[in-house]
Design a protein around this motif. Structure first.
Motif, PDB file in Angstrom:
ATOM      1  N   ALA A  36      16.288  -1.207   4.848  1.00 12.05           N
ATOM      2  CA  ALA A  36      15.410  -2.353   4.621  1.00 12.05           C
ATOM      3  C   ALA A  36      16.073  -3.599   5.193  1.00 12.05           C
ATOM      4  O   ALA A  36      17.293  -3.755   5.113  1.00 12.05           O
ATOM      5  N   GLN A  91       1.926  -5.716   9.155  1.00 15.25           N
ATOM      6  CA  GLN A  91       1.454  -6.218   7.862  1.00 15.25           C
ATOM      7  C   GLN A  91      -0.065  -6.140   7.750  1.00 15.25           C
ATOM      8  O   GLN A  91      -0.605  -5.749   6.725  1.00 15.25           O
ATOM      9  N   GLU A 166       6.782  -5.686   7.011  1.00 17.53           N
ATOM     10  CA  GLU A 166       6.038  -6.101   5.815  1.00 17.53           C
ATOM     11  C   GLU A 166       4.796  -5.241   5.599  1.00 17.53           C
ATOM     12  O   GLU A 166       3.692  -5.771   5.424  1.00 17.53           O
ATOM     13  N   THR A 168       3.643  -3.739   3.165  1.00 18.25           N
ATOM     14  CA  THR A 168       2.961  -3.890   1.881  1.00 18.25           C
ATOM     15  C   THR A 168       2.567  -5.345   1.623  1.00 18.25           C
ATOM     16  O   THR A 168       2.022  -5.676   0.579  1.00 18.25           O
ATOM     17  N   GLY A 169       2.840  -6.213   2.602  1.00 15.32           N
ATOM     18  CA  GLY A 169       2.642  -7.655   2.410  1.00 15.32           C
ATOM     19  C   GLY A 169       1.213  -8.058   2.125  1.00 15.32           C
ATOM     20  O   GLY A 169       0.967  -9.068   1.474  1.00 15.32           O
ATOM     21  N   GLY A 176       0.515  -0.976  -2.512  1.00 14.49           N
ATOM     22  CA  GLY A 176       1.849  -1.191  -1.953  1.00 14.49           C
ATOM     23  C   GLY A 176       2.806  -0.101  -2.414  1.00 14.49           C
ATOM     24  O   GLY A 176       3.582   0.443  -1.626  1.00 14.49           O
ATOM     25  N   MET A 180       4.807   2.622  -0.156  1.00  9.43           N
ATOM     26  CA  MET A 180       6.262   2.779  -0.236  1.00  9.43           C
ATOM     27  C   MET A 180       6.648   4.208  -0.610  1.00  9.43           C
ATOM     28  O   MET A 180       7.623   4.754  -0.094  1.00  9.43           O
ATOM     29  N   LEU A 195      12.538  -0.961   7.707  1.00  6.67           N
ATOM     30  CA  LEU A 195      11.456  -1.635   6.998  1.00  6.67           C
ATOM     31  C   LEU A 195      11.812  -3.094   6.748  1.00  6.67           C
ATOM     32  O   LEU A 195      12.887  -3.389   6.218  1.00  6.67           O
ATOM     33  N   THR A 197      10.921  -6.262   4.507  1.00  3.21           N
ATOM     34  CA  THR A 197      10.179  -6.611   3.301  1.00  3.21           C
ATOM     35  C   THR A 197      10.752  -7.869   2.657  1.00  3.21           C
ATOM     36  O   THR A 197      11.926  -8.171   2.797  1.00  3.21           O
ATOM     37  N   HIS A 198       9.880  -8.603   1.974  1.00  5.31           N
ATOM     38  CA  HIS A 198      10.324  -9.763   1.199  1.00  5.31           C
ATOM     39  C   HIS A 198      10.679  -9.343  -0.220  1.00  5.31           C
ATOM     40  O   HIS A 198      11.245 -10.118  -0.977  1.00  5.31           O
ATOM     41  N   ASP A 199      10.304  -8.116  -0.565  1.00  8.08           N
ATOM     42  CA  ASP A 199      10.360  -7.675  -1.944  1.00  8.08           C
ATOM     43  C   ASP A 199      11.667  -6.938  -2.236  1.00  8.08           C
ATOM     44  O   ASP A 199      11.840  -5.784  -1.857  1.00  8.08           O
ATOM     45  N   ALA A 203      12.742  -2.940  -1.816  1.00 10.76           N
ATOM     46  CA  ALA A 203      13.831  -2.595  -0.904  1.00 10.76           C
ATOM     47  C   ALA A 203      14.870  -1.739  -1.610  1.00 10.76           C
ATOM     48  O   ALA A 203      15.271  -0.684  -1.115  1.00 10.76           O
TER      49      ALA A 203
END
Ligand SMILES: Nc1ncnc2c1ncn2[C@@H]1O[C@H](COP(=O)(O)OP(=O)(O)OP(=O)(O)O)[C@@H](O)[C@H]1O
Ligand SMILES: [Mg+2]
Length: 244
Positions: A36, A91, A166, A168-169, A176, A180, A195, A197-199, A203
């Motif tokens: 990630a 995304q 992203e 799942t953004g 989401g 994942m 991947l 991701t902001h999450d 991650a």
């Protein structure tokens, strides 16, 4: 372990950009890793993915995938590289609205002129849990379904590398999670995945390695235990070298 991706001193300065989007990134990714990439907006995550996908070229430094130096390829060679080795998930899905789900899945296969792609496309949709959407158009699908169609499209040519920016953004939490879980399943089957991701939760729950990017530099590179991942299981590697 076989190395699949190697970046050496990669710098990317966009035309008109005052500071570099990537400022000296060196990175090695093994075959089969689920990595990630995290970092604030504008830190260079998409730029990093695009360079590895051969969608763009670095200003300086080298990008090699599967031992092929992408800098040595011309435009046609780069297009062939992308077709044969890279699956990309965006995304916002990027499905073509005038094609059915199955036709979207088959786009890269048609470029390659593969027979039996139709069968494989349907099978992928089934594996991804959405066999019933094959003949439907994207506008009639939920976001989660559209993203799974996009993942099927990314997988149709058996890519060496699955890149997801992203993914799942734009999805609700439930969809989401489904996406994942799918990526995690693909990883268990041997797929190499990178991947963005902001999450942080996503991650660390699914990826085995988390790379943190800030201002176009890798500031942390952590491998996580494969069982019961949590913050306390994080084993830091290379932080010393990369935070120079
Ligand atoms: N095509 C482009 N032309 C000029 N500058 C760009 C271009 N693409 C990105 N940039 C700039 O490069 C830097 C890194 O952008 P990048 O899109 O890689 O960030 P990111 O980490 O993916 O951000 P986000 O989380 O918002 O998607 C930013 O300053 C951005 O404005
Ligand atoms: Mg981005």
């Amino acid at each position: 372990m076989t190395e699949l991706v190697r970046l050496t001193d990669v710098i990317k300065v966009y035309q008109g950009g005052i500071t570099g989007a990537l400022n000296g990134v060196s990175l090695s990714i093994e075959q089969g890793e689920f990595t990630a990439v995290m970092g604030p907006s504008g830190s260079g995550k998409s730029t990093l993915l695009n360079l590895i996908a051969g969608l763009d070229r670095p200003t300086s430094g080298d990008v090699a995938v599967g031992g092929t130096d992408l800098g040595a390829l011309g435009e046609a060679g780069l297009a062939r590289f992308r077709r044969d080795h890279v699956g990309f998930v965006f995304q916002f899905f990027h499905l073509l609205p005038n094609l059915t789900a199955l036709e979207n899945v088959l786009i890269p296969a048609q470029l390659k002129g593969r027979e039996s792609a139709d069968t494989r496309g349907r099978k992928l949709l089934e594996t991804l849990g959405i066999p019933e959407v094959a003949e439907r158009y994207p506008a009639k699908l939920s976001g989660g379904q559209q993203q799974r169609v996009a993942i099927a499209r990314a997988l149709i040519n058996n890519p060496t590398l699955l890149l997801a920016d992203e993914p799942t953004g734009a999805l609700d939490t439930h969809s989401g999670d489904q996406v994942m879980d799918l990526l995690a399943q693909l990883h268990r089957e041997g797929q190499t995945i990178l991947l963005v991701t902001h999450d942080a939760k996503l991650a660390t729950r699914h990826a085995a390695r988390v790379i943190s990017v800030t201002d176009g530099k890798i500031v942390d590179d952590a491998r996580l235990e494969t069982t019961e991942r949590s913050a306390s299981d994080v084993v830091r590697v290379r932080s010393e070298e990369t935070s120079r």
